[in-house]
Design a protein around this motif. Structure first.
Motif, short mmCIF file in Angstrom:
data_model
loop_
_atom_site.label_atom_id
_atom_site.label_comp_id
_atom_site.label_asym_id
_atom_site.label_seq_id
_atom_site.Cartn_x
_atom_site.Cartn_y
_atom_site.Cartn_z
N LYS A 1 0.82 -1.19 0.00
CA LYS A 1 0.00 0.00 0.00
C LYS A 1 0.87 1.26 0.00
O LYS A 1 0.62 2.18 -0.76
CB LYS A 1 -0.94 -0.01 1.21
CG LYS A 1 -1.82 1.23 1.26
CD LYS A 1 -2.74 1.24 2.43
CE LYS A 1 -3.60 2.43 2.61
NZ LYS A 1 -3.49 3.56 1.79
N VAL A 2 1.87 1.29 0.86
CA VAL A 2 2.75 2.46 0.92
C VAL A 2 3.46 2.64 -0.41
O VAL A 2 3.51 3.74 -0.96
CB VAL A 2 3.77 2.34 2.08
CG1 VAL A 2 4.75 3.50 2.08
CG2 VAL A 2 3.07 2.23 3.42
N GLN A 62 -0.02 -4.54 12.96
CA GLN A 62 -0.12 -4.09 11.57
C GLN A 62 0.09 -2.57 11.47
O GLN A 62 0.81 -2.09 10.60
CB GLN A 62 -1.49 -4.46 10.98
CG GLN A 62 -1.69 -3.99 9.55
CD GLN A 62 -0.76 -4.67 8.57
OE1 GLN A 62 -0.50 -5.85 8.68
NE2 GLN A 62 -0.25 -3.92 7.61
N GLY A 63 -0.51 -1.83 12.39
CA GLY A 63 -0.34 -0.38 12.41
C GLY A 63 1.09 0.03 12.67
O GLY A 63 1.63 0.94 12.03
N THR A 66 3.22 -0.76 9.58
CA THR A 66 2.95 0.24 8.54
C THR A 66 3.64 1.55 8.86
O THR A 66 4.24 2.18 7.98
CB THR A 66 1.43 0.46 8.37
OG1 THR A 66 0.82 -0.79 8.04
CG2 THR A 66 1.13 1.49 7.30
N HIS A 67 3.57 1.99 10.11
CA HIS A 67 4.21 3.23 10.53
C HIS A 67 5.72 3.18 10.26
O HIS A 67 6.29 4.08 9.63
CB HIS A 67 3.93 3.48 12.02
CG HIS A 67 4.52 4.74 12.55
ND1 HIS A 67 3.77 5.88 12.72
CD2 HIS A 67 5.77 5.05 12.95
CE1 HIS A 67 4.55 6.84 13.20
NE2 HIS A 67 5.77 6.35 13.36
N LEU A 69 7.43 1.04 8.39
CA LEU A 69 7.71 0.83 6.97
C LEU A 69 7.63 2.15 6.19
O LEU A 69 8.43 2.40 5.29
CB LEU A 69 6.74 -0.19 6.38
CG LEU A 69 6.96 -0.58 4.92
CD1 LEU A 69 8.34 -1.20 4.74
CD2 LEU A 69 5.87 -1.54 4.46
N THR A 70 6.69 3.01 6.57
CA THR A 70 6.60 4.32 5.94
C THR A 70 7.89 5.10 6.15
O THR A 70 8.37 5.78 5.24
CB THR A 70 5.39 5.10 6.47
OG1 THR A 70 4.20 4.34 6.23
CG2 THR A 70 5.26 6.45 5.81
N PHE A 99 -0.23 7.05 6.88
CA PHE A 99 -0.32 5.73 6.23
C PHE A 99 -0.84 4.67 7.18
O PHE A 99 -1.47 3.71 6.75
CB PHE A 99 1.02 5.32 5.63
CG PHE A 99 1.20 5.82 4.23
CD1 PHE A 99 0.43 5.33 3.20
CD2 PHE A 99 2.13 6.79 3.95
CE1 PHE A 99 0.57 5.79 1.91
CE2 PHE A 99 2.29 7.27 2.67
CZ PHE A 99 1.51 6.77 1.64
N ARG A 100 -0.58 4.83 8.47
CA ARG A 100 -1.16 3.90 9.45
C ARG A 100 -2.67 3.97 9.35
O ARG A 100 -3.37 2.97 9.48
CB ARG A 100 -0.67 4.27 10.86
CG ARG A 100 -1.17 3.36 11.93
CD ARG A 100 -0.52 3.69 13.27
NE ARG A 100 -1.28 3.08 14.33
CZ ARG A 100 -2.00 3.74 15.22
NH1 ARG A 100 -2.02 5.05 15.22
NH2 ARG A 100 -2.68 3.10 16.14
#
Length: 184
Positions: A1-2, A62-63, A66-67, A69-70, A99-100
């Motif tokens: 997604k990112v 997951q959040g 994502t954080h 990884l961004t 993005f989270r």
């Protein structure tokens, strides 16, 4: 997604260092100093690796992934070893929280309080540096949501690439001017 939202690919694998518990994570020796209290995980700008505990609920994990990884994408877009000036914290943390994609109730309360008391800062570094803790994350997150609502995801990409050009080139332009350029 990112990757698809930013239209950017990471060229090499991302090292991921996992700890079974947050207590074990807090004892890591990967960070050059003692981890400040409240740090849940981190991404390293020079080594491009993510370090995090995995003793969270699936949604929270997951959040967190994502954080972090961004941040890896941010470090790839604007290499920190090449910058002429620092990237403002609201840019990095705001994008990671954006993005989270989750607003915690207390975070929303901070944004509402700032709006109701007319204390929403300008996008310049000076205005945002006064904030600490979650507020800089929240204000940055709100900025990216505003950019998306007004200019779409392409507006966010344009902002980041314009910022990259300004920072890597050593420009002293105000970030609010960069935002105006990204709109065009």
């Amino acid at each position: 997604k990112v990757s698809s939202d930013l239209k950017h690919e990471i060229s090499s694998p991302i090292p991921l260092i996992l700890y079974k518990t947050h207590s074990e994570f807090e004892q890591t020796n990967l960070f050059p100093a003692i981890l400040p209290e409240g740090v849940q995980a981190f991404a390293e700008p020079t080594r491009g690796r993510m370090v995090l505990p995995i003793d969270l609920s699936p949604d929270e994990l997951q959040g967190l992934i994502t954080h972090e990884l961004t941040h890896i994408f941010e470090f790839d877009l604007i290499p920190r070893n090449m910058v002429q000036r620092a990237v403002p914290l609201w840019v990095d943390e705001g994008l990671a929280d954006y993005f989270r994609g989750i607003w915690e109730p207390l975070d929303l309360m901070m944004i509402r309080d700032a709006a109701l008391t007319d204390k929403v800062p300008k996008l310049s570094r000076v205005e945002f540096e006064a904030f600490s803790g979650r507020l800089v994350y929240n204000m940055g997150h709100a900025c990216y949501e505003y950019m998306e609502a007004r200019y779409g995801k392409e507006g966010i990409r344009q902002f980041l690439y314009t910022l990259r050009k300004g920072i890597l080139g050593g420009s002293t332009e105000d970030l609010s001017y960069l935002l105006e350029q990204a709109k065009a």
